[in-house]
Design a protein around this motif. Structure first.
Motif, PDB file in Angstrom:
ATOM      1  N   UNK A 138      42.489 -46.359  69.440  1.00 59.61           N
ATOM      2  CA  UNK A 138      42.796 -47.777  69.495  1.00 59.61           C
ATOM      3  C   UNK A 138      42.261 -48.580  68.318  1.00 59.61           C
ATOM      4  N   UNK A 139      41.371 -48.020  67.532  1.00 56.90           N
ATOM      5  CA  UNK A 139      40.805 -48.766  66.433  1.00 56.90           C
ATOM      6  C   UNK A 139      41.785 -48.887  65.261  1.00 56.90           C
ATOM      7  N   UNK A 140      41.731 -50.040  64.579  1.00 58.61           N
ATOM      8  CA  UNK A 140      42.564 -50.251  63.404  1.00 58.61           C
ATOM      9  C   UNK A 140      42.041 -49.465  62.208  1.00 58.61           C
ATOM     10  N   UNK A 141      40.757 -49.161  62.221  1.00 55.18           N
ATOM     11  CA  UNK A 141      40.137 -48.467  61.089  1.00 55.18           C
ATOM     12  C   UNK A 141      39.250 -47.338  61.603  1.00 55.18           C
ATOM     13  N   UNK A 142      38.977 -46.414  60.694  1.00 61.43           N
ATOM     14  CA  UNK A 142      38.074 -45.300  61.009  1.00 61.43           C
ATOM     15  C   UNK A 142      37.027 -45.226  59.896  1.00 61.43           C
ATOM     16  N   UNK A 143      35.785 -45.084  60.293  1.00 65.53           N
ATOM     17  CA  UNK A 143      34.671 -45.114  59.351  1.00 65.53           C
ATOM     18  C   UNK A 143      34.204 -43.694  59.070  1.00 65.53           C
ATOM     19  N   UNK A 144      33.872 -43.415  57.796  1.00 62.60           N
ATOM     20  CA  UNK A 144      33.510 -42.043  57.440  1.00 62.60           C
ATOM     21  C   UNK A 144      32.501 -41.998  56.303  1.00 62.60           C
ATOM     22  N   UNK A 145      31.859 -40.845  56.170  1.00 63.98           N
ATOM     23  CA  UNK A 145      31.015 -40.545  55.013  1.00 63.98           C
ATOM     24  C   UNK A 145      31.301 -39.103  54.621  1.00 63.98           C
ATOM     25  N   UNK A 146      31.491 -38.866  53.324  1.00 63.35           N
ATOM     26  CA  UNK A 146      31.859 -37.527  52.846  1.00 63.35           C
ATOM     27  C   UNK A 146      31.007 -37.156  51.638  1.00 63.35           C
ATOM     28  N   UNK A 147      30.747 -35.844  51.508  1.00 61.96           N
ATOM     29  CA  UNK A 147      29.977 -35.342  50.363  1.00 61.96           C
ATOM     30  C   UNK A 147      30.811 -34.351  49.574  1.00 61.96           C
ATOM     31  N   UNK A 148      30.776 -34.515  48.263  1.00 60.85           N
ATOM     32  CA  UNK A 148      31.536 -33.653  47.363  1.00 60.85           C
ATOM     33  C   UNK A 148      30.884 -32.270  47.276  1.00 60.85           C
ATOM     34  N   UNK A 181      34.188 -37.173  40.749  1.00 62.28           N
ATOM     35  CA  UNK A 181      32.873 -37.180  41.400  1.00 62.28           C
ATOM     36  C   UNK A 181      32.120 -35.882  41.165  1.00 62.28           C
ATOM     37  N   UNK A 182      30.902 -36.015  40.707  1.00 59.02           N
ATOM     38  CA  UNK A 182      30.024 -34.882  40.460  1.00 59.02           C
ATOM     39  C   UNK A 182      29.663 -34.190  41.781  1.00 59.02           C
ATOM     40  N   UNK A 183      29.333 -32.930  41.719  1.00 59.43           N
ATOM     41  CA  UNK A 183      28.918 -32.179  42.896  1.00 59.43           C
ATOM     42  C   UNK A 183      27.776 -32.890  43.634  1.00 59.43           C
ATOM     43  N   UNK A 184      27.891 -32.983  44.960  1.00 58.78           N
ATOM     44  CA  UNK A 184      26.921 -33.595  45.866  1.00 58.78           C
ATOM     45  C   UNK A 184      26.989 -35.117  45.879  1.00 58.78           C
ATOM     46  N   UNK A 185      27.971 -35.717  45.206  1.00 57.49           N
ATOM     47  CA  UNK A 185      28.147 -37.159  45.276  1.00 57.49           C
ATOM     48  C   UNK A 185      28.742 -37.553  46.630  1.00 57.49           C
ATOM     49  N   UNK A 186      28.584 -38.828  46.997  1.00 59.55           N
ATOM     50  CA  UNK A 186      29.028 -39.298  48.305  1.00 59.55           C
ATOM     51  C   UNK A 186      30.176 -40.299  48.196  1.00 59.55           C
ATOM     52  N   UNK A 187      31.073 -40.227  49.174  1.00 57.25           N
ATOM     53  CA  UNK A 187      32.154 -41.193  49.350  1.00 57.25           C
ATOM     54  C   UNK A 187      32.007 -41.770  50.749  1.00 57.25           C
ATOM     55  N   UNK A 188      31.866 -43.086  50.832  1.00 58.26           N
ATOM     56  CA  UNK A 188      31.677 -43.775  52.110  1.00 58.26           C
ATOM     57  C   UNK A 188      32.813 -44.777  52.261  1.00 58.26           C
ATOM     58  N   UNK A 189      33.349 -44.925  53.462  1.00 60.31           N
ATOM     59  CA  UNK A 189      34.435 -45.877  53.550  1.00 60.31           C
ATOM     60  C   UNK A 189      34.970 -46.165  54.928  1.00 60.31           C
ATOM     61  N   UNK A 190      35.904 -47.108  54.917  1.00 59.25           N
ATOM     62  CA  UNK A 190      36.621 -47.534  56.112  1.00 59.25           C
ATOM     63  C   UNK A 190      38.104 -47.380  55.803  1.00 59.25           C
ATOM     64  N   UNK A 191      38.791 -46.575  56.590  1.00 61.96           N
ATOM     65  CA  UNK A 191      40.178 -46.223  56.318  1.00 61.96           C
ATOM     66  C   UNK A 191      41.089 -46.777  57.414  1.00 61.96           C
ATOM     67  N   UNK A 192      42.180 -47.466  57.036  1.00 61.61           N
ATOM     68  CA  UNK A 192      43.116 -47.950  58.056  1.00 61.61           C
ATOM     69  C   UNK A 192      43.852 -46.789  58.720  1.00 61.61           C
ATOM     70  N   UNK A 193      43.843 -46.764  60.035  1.00 60.47           N
ATOM     71  CA  UNK A 193      44.499 -45.677  60.757  1.00 60.47           C
ATOM     72  C   UNK A 193      46.018 -45.780  60.704  1.00 60.47           C
ATOM     73  N   UNK A 194      46.529 -46.933  60.293  1.00 61.94           N
ATOM     74  CA  UNK A 194      47.980 -47.146  60.268  1.00 61.94           C
ATOM     75  C   UNK A 194      48.690 -46.347  59.181  1.00 61.94           C
TER      76      UNK A 194
END
Length: 304
Positions: free
Chosen positions: A264-274, A204-217
């Motif tokens: 308690x959630x099965x997933x966690x939602x996030x947004x990240x920037x490189x 990922x190039x500088x300032x690119x974004x990663x968006x997602x839903x991650x299982x907490x398990x």
């Protein structure tokens, strides 16, 4: 959230009665009944918000049960995550001039490449289990799903074991802007996710974004916020955890159950920037630096 009746596009293709396709369909149905990855993807498809997805129903068996309270709650959270990721993907993509690269980590039944209004000159890469993707592609083709004109689509089998090489072989470049999204990809452990995040950091190039839903398990960490901050920062990303309640409020939706997502959630939602430069950017910088040094040496000799 109310779910209106499903309407397929008027341009849907008629299925042709070809013996080879009949045989393939029979084999696919057998695999759907026995393959846990396919069953998991079908379950996720049953949670899809059909009011923004005209294709999800083609994955579902007629007997899918949507009446239970648990299913309704999961559908609501999955819907919120899908809406959030969709909106962020398109918003960021439309801000990028020229060629855009979108990498989707999915369960193989993601309909985003077909249903979203992608900007012109978008390259879409789907990283997902090959056997699930094969069945999904056949069903999507049957209901007339098509990639938008002027866009390109590539599938990279998740089983290949070398995501970086797979993406590069399809034309991905770390010297061009990219957007990354993750929802549904089978992640078995914390180490598996760390490997994926490391690969994304390299590409990922500088300032690119990663968006997602991650299982907490995948982790036993008690403080998910602290764990994610440390993990993402070690790979060059600044991450923000997004609350499902916050998204619901912005859409005027009342959640069925107000829960503490970190516990308690099965997933966690996030947004990240490189914050780092990609490997390709660093290599380009190294070559430019060497060129400047060589030019400087040549000028020095001329002065002597």
């Amino acid at each position: 959230l109310s779910i209106p009746p499903l309407h397929f596009p008027a341009t849907a293709l008629r299925r042709r009665q070809i013996p080879t396709l009949v045989i393939r369909s029979a084999k696919a149905e057998l695999r759907e009944d026995t393959d846990p990855l396919i069953q998991s993807a079908i379950h996720s498809a049953s949670l899809q918000p059909l009011f923004i997805d005209p294709y999800a129903a083609c994955f579902l068996p007629p007997s899918t049960n949507k009446d239970s309270d648990i299913h309704e709650q999961r559908q609501q959270y999955y819907c919120l995550a899908t809406k959030f990721i969709d909106d962020k993907l398109l918003h960021i993509a439309k801000r990028i001039d020229g060629l855009k690269q979108v990498v989707l980590f999915t369960d193989g039944m993601d309909t985003r490449p077909f249903r979203l209004n992608w900007p012109t000159s978008t390259m879409i890469f789907d990283v997902s289990p090959d056997r699930v993707f094969e069945i999904a592609s056949h069903k999507l083709q049957g209901v007339g799903a098509k990639i938008p004109k002027s866009c390109l689509f590539f599938h990279i089998p998740e089983e290949s074991g070398n995501m970086e090489q797979g993406l590069r072989s399809k034309g991905f470049s770390g010297n061009r802007p990219s957007i990354w999204a993750m929802q549904g990809l089978p992640i078995e452990s914390q180490s598996s996710f760390e490997a994926i995040l490391s690969a994304i950091s390299s590409l990922a190039m500088n300032e690119c974004y990663l968006i997602g839903e991650l299982p907490t398990s995948i982790t036993l960490q008690s403080d998910l916020t602290k764990w994610m901050d440390k993990l993402f920062m070690s790979n060059g990303f600044k991450v923000k955890i997004v609350s499902y309640e916050e998204i619901a409020e912005s859409l005027g939706i009342v959640l069925h159950s107000q829960v503490n997502q970190n516990q308690n959630q099965d997933t966690i939602l996030f947004i990240a920037q490189q914050l780092r430069f990609s490997d390709d950017q660093m290599e380009k910088w190294r070559q430019e630096f060497e060129r400047v040094e060589e030019d400087g040496d040549e000028q020095g000799f001329e002065e002597l």
